[in-house]
Write a protein that holds these residues in place. Sequence first.
Motif, PDB file in Angstrom:
ATOM      1  N   GLU A   1     -15.984  -1.016 -12.085  1.00 25.66           N
ATOM      2  CA  GLU A   1     -16.550  -2.110 -11.276  1.00 25.66           C
ATOM      3  C   GLU A   1     -15.443  -3.033 -10.773  1.00 25.66           C
ATOM      4  O   GLU A   1     -15.429  -3.421  -9.598  1.00 25.66           O
TER       5      GLU A   1
ATOM      6  N   GLN B   1     -13.438  -1.403  -8.014  1.00 24.11           N
ATOM      7  CA  GLN B   1     -14.184  -1.372  -6.751  1.00 24.11           C
ATOM      8  C   GLN B   1     -14.086  -2.728  -6.033  1.00 24.11           C
ATOM      9  O   GLN B   1     -13.828  -2.779  -4.826  1.00 24.11           O
ATOM     10  N   ILE B   2     -14.270  -3.820  -6.775  1.00 26.82           N
ATOM     11  CA  ILE B   2     -14.181  -5.169  -6.196  1.00 26.82           C
ATOM     12  C   ILE B   2     -12.777  -5.416  -5.656  1.00 26.82           C
ATOM     13  O   ILE B   2     -12.600  -5.922  -4.540  1.00 26.82           O
TER      14      ILE B   2
ATOM     15  N   GLU C   1      -8.660  -4.195   1.000  1.00 28.64           N
ATOM     16  CA  GLU C   1      -8.976  -3.819   2.385  1.00 28.64           C
ATOM     17  C   GLU C   1      -9.153  -5.061   3.257  1.00 28.64           C
ATOM     18  O   GLU C   1      -8.655  -5.115   4.373  1.00 28.64           O
ATOM     19  N   GLU C   2      -9.873  -6.069   2.734  1.00 28.81           N
ATOM     20  CA  GLU C   2     -10.081  -7.321   3.476  1.00 28.81           C
ATOM     21  C   GLU C   2      -8.746  -7.997   3.772  1.00 28.81           C
ATOM     22  O   GLU C   2      -8.512  -8.464   4.891  1.00 28.81           O
TER      23      GLU C   2
ATOM     24  N   ALA D   1     -10.523  -3.142  -4.767  1.00 24.48           N
ATOM     25  CA  ALA D   1     -10.257  -2.261  -3.627  1.00 24.48           C
ATOM     26  C   ALA D   1     -10.826  -2.857  -2.338  1.00 24.48           C
ATOM     27  O   ALA D   1     -10.167  -2.831  -1.284  1.00 24.48           O
ATOM     28  N   GLN D   2     -12.032  -3.420  -2.419  1.00 23.15           N
ATOM     29  CA  GLN D   2     -12.631  -4.071  -1.240  1.00 23.15           C
ATOM     30  C   GLN D   2     -11.797  -5.269  -0.805  1.00 23.15           C
ATOM     31  O   GLN D   2     -11.571  -5.482   0.389  1.00 23.15           O
ATOM     32  N   ALA D   3     -11.330  -6.042  -1.770  1.00 19.29           N
ATOM     33  CA  ALA D   3     -10.520  -7.226  -1.471  1.00 19.29           C
ATOM     34  C   ALA D   3      -9.182  -6.830  -0.841  1.00 19.29           C
ATOM     35  O   ALA D   3      -8.702  -7.508   0.077  1.00 19.29           O
TER      36      ALA D   3
ATOM     37  N   LYS E   1     -15.500 -13.587  -6.760  1.00 19.03           N
ATOM     38  CA  LYS E   1     -16.431 -12.476  -6.978  1.00 19.03           C
ATOM     39  C   LYS E   1     -16.517 -12.090  -8.450  1.00 19.03           C
ATOM     40  O   LYS E   1     -17.553 -11.669  -8.936  1.00 19.03           O
TER      41      LYS E   1
END
Length: 154
Positions: free
Chosen positions: A101, A104-105, A111-112, A107-109, A134
């Motif tokens: 988890e 995943q958080i 990318e942002e 990895a999204q950050a 988050k």
Amino acid sequence: MTTLKSKLQDDLNAAIKGRDELRSSTLRMTLAAITTQEVAGKEKRELSDDEVQAVIVKEAKKRREAAEAFDKGGRAESAAREKAEGEVLAEYLPQQLSDAELEQIVAQAVEEAKAAGAEGGKAMGQVMKIVKPKVGDRAEGGRVAATVKRLLLG
């Protein structure tokens, strides 16, 4: 009295009545730390549930670090006691994020942050700014930072 603090107090009373020495001493130390925070500063104040939870997080971290230090020093009995105290405190903390988890958080950050033009090691601060709200108290800062470094620079 806040609901979390009153729950700690009620659980302490139950532990004392049940003669649970580990639980009662751990809760006593935690309530003492909360009281210390309440009287810190210029005037006494009541801590909110979030502030009480922050104190519990800090106390749990102290137990983890002490257990590691005792393990390294070859004092297994003391390390076991600290770990047991940490487990008591964990009951009052939010469920921790699993590694998957958290990854995943992060990895999204990442990318942002990259979409916003951040690159290399300098992007770490930007990614941490995105991740921290988050994640909140559901993952320790060192664990978050290590995951960010691994995904950003890895």
